[in-house]
Design an enzyme around this catalytic site. Sequence first.
Site, PDB file in Angstrom:
ATOM      1  CB  CYS A 195      24.023 -21.301 -24.675  1.00 11.42           C
ATOM      2  SG  CYS A 195      23.892 -19.733 -26.570  1.00 11.42           S
ATOM      3  CG  ASP A 198      -7.577 -30.843 -29.667  1.00 18.17           C
ATOM      4  OD1 ASP A 198      -6.944 -31.303 -30.804  1.00 18.17           O
ATOM      5  OD2 ASP A 198      -7.654 -30.322 -28.948  1.00 18.17           O
ATOM      6  CG  ASP A 229       1.210 -32.238 -32.317  1.00 16.96           C
ATOM      7  OD1 ASP A 229       1.601 -34.058 -32.902  1.00 16.96           O
ATOM      8  OD2 ASP A 229       1.568 -31.517 -32.515  1.00 16.96           O
ATOM      9  CB  SER A 230      -3.677 -35.332 -31.146  1.00 21.55           C
ATOM     10  OG  SER A 230      -4.578 -33.790 -31.676  1.00 21.55           O
ATOM     11  N   GLY A 231      -1.935 -34.390 -33.909  1.00 24.23           N
ATOM     12  CA  GLY A 231      -2.730 -34.339 -34.949  1.00 24.23           C
ATOM     13  C   GLY A 231      -4.081 -32.780 -35.603  1.00 24.23           C
ATOM     14  N   GLY A 232      -4.644 -32.415 -34.463  1.00 27.79           N
ATOM     15  CA  GLY A 232      -5.703 -32.205 -34.981  1.00 27.79           C
ATOM     16  C   GLY A 232      -5.290 -30.715 -34.857  1.00 27.79           C
ATOM     17  CG  ASP A 271       4.307 -26.928 -27.204  1.00 25.39           C
ATOM     18  OD1 ASP A 271       4.140 -27.158 -28.848  1.00 25.39           O
ATOM     19  OD2 ASP A 271       3.249 -27.168 -27.051  1.00 25.39           O
ATOM     20  CB  CYS A 320      23.473 -15.540 -22.950  1.00 20.44           C
ATOM     21  SG  CYS A 320      23.093 -17.375 -22.800  1.00 20.44           S
ATOM     22  CG  HIS A 378      20.757 -17.403 -27.662  1.00 24.28           C
ATOM     23  ND1 HIS A 378      21.657 -16.787 -27.037  1.00 24.28           N
ATOM     24  CD2 HIS A 378      20.032 -16.071 -27.987  1.00 24.28           C
ATOM     25  CE1 HIS A 378      20.592 -15.176 -26.450  1.00 24.28           C
ATOM     26  NE2 HIS A 378      19.637 -15.752 -27.007  1.00 24.28           N
TER      27      HIS A 378
END
EC number: 2.4.2.29
Length: 379
Positions: free
Chosen positions: A308, A148, A94-97, A268, A306, A337
Amino acid sequence: MSAIRYELIKTDKQTGARLGKIHTPHGTFDTPMFMPVGTLATVKTMSPEELKAMGAGIILSNTYHLWLRPGEELIREAGGLHKFMNWDQPILTDSGGFQVFSLSKMRDIKEEGVHFRNHLNGDKLFLSPEKAIQIQNALGSDIMMSFDECPPYPASHEYMKKSVERTSRWAERGLKAHERPEDQGLFGIVQGGAYEDLRAQSAKDLVSLDFPGYSIGGLSVGEPKDVMNRVLEHTTPLLPANKPRYLMGVGSPDSLIDGVIRGVDMFDCVLPTRIARNGTCMTSSGRLVIKNAKFTHDFRPIDENCDCYTCKNYSRAYIRHLIRCEETFGIRLTTYHNLHFLLNLMKQVRSAIMEDRLADFREEFFEQYGFNRPDAKNF
């Protein structure tokens, strides 16, 4: 030639959702895809090998945090972020914004950039569109973000209009500062809050700059889910169909499915790892808080549906004991998990698109998960 290429494989006949692949300098990943967040060049408690085994085709790291610790020059010296953290698949930064606007209470937004305080020690710092790109060029991520402005929710139309115009100018400056376009794909970030006219203006501005991909920012910041869905329905058709679309900061199961239905390819969120650290688990039948006393003598897995590593080997009673005693292994198990759950959910979503049944899958999942109940517990 762009470092990033989107390949559309199929469109779901029920919803119009997209199945595709994104090709990067460090390999290809399937979409729709959820990206685990490795803020400080690590997904907390997980090894790269474990992430690959559970199907993470790409991970995210954070420009702001890596700029402060250990510094982008050290990572450049190490050979870039991939070598530094021993991850040979795609990385998005990401940009850090978002961190500048969320972590620093003392900030001053100017046309040249943002003056703010280091959240660790109070030092004065300055981040500009050019500086954000320079840091990401040093990190060497496959996909980079433009710098941004991240306005609060809610914000007035007047404020948001000025913010969108500034973000568009910053995007153009960042594009000019980008020194490695053949190695790293830079995405523009569409802003505009809940205002459809401003979303349209932001999308128009950024599409005219011909980025290799587009992010949708400023959502999942406190607005109701129906507002987010309305904004997505309005915004994604304004973005090029031959380029990836990334919805930033979204990771609850219902929002992932609803985002895919509205044309999003990438997501994300820190949600699965953050809630895992206090013992909250995602399961096929809803949210499970492992600390609850009712699990003291419960020797079943977290989720009986599940497969996993956690669910194949450990019981709710054992994991509850570990979390209550603040044992790191307990956090590893819940983190594994939750990440597996979301990555597997996206795998099911991709299969549903391939079979032209994503609307049916959504209905089945929401029913089983409990989202259709009036007392539904979300994240």
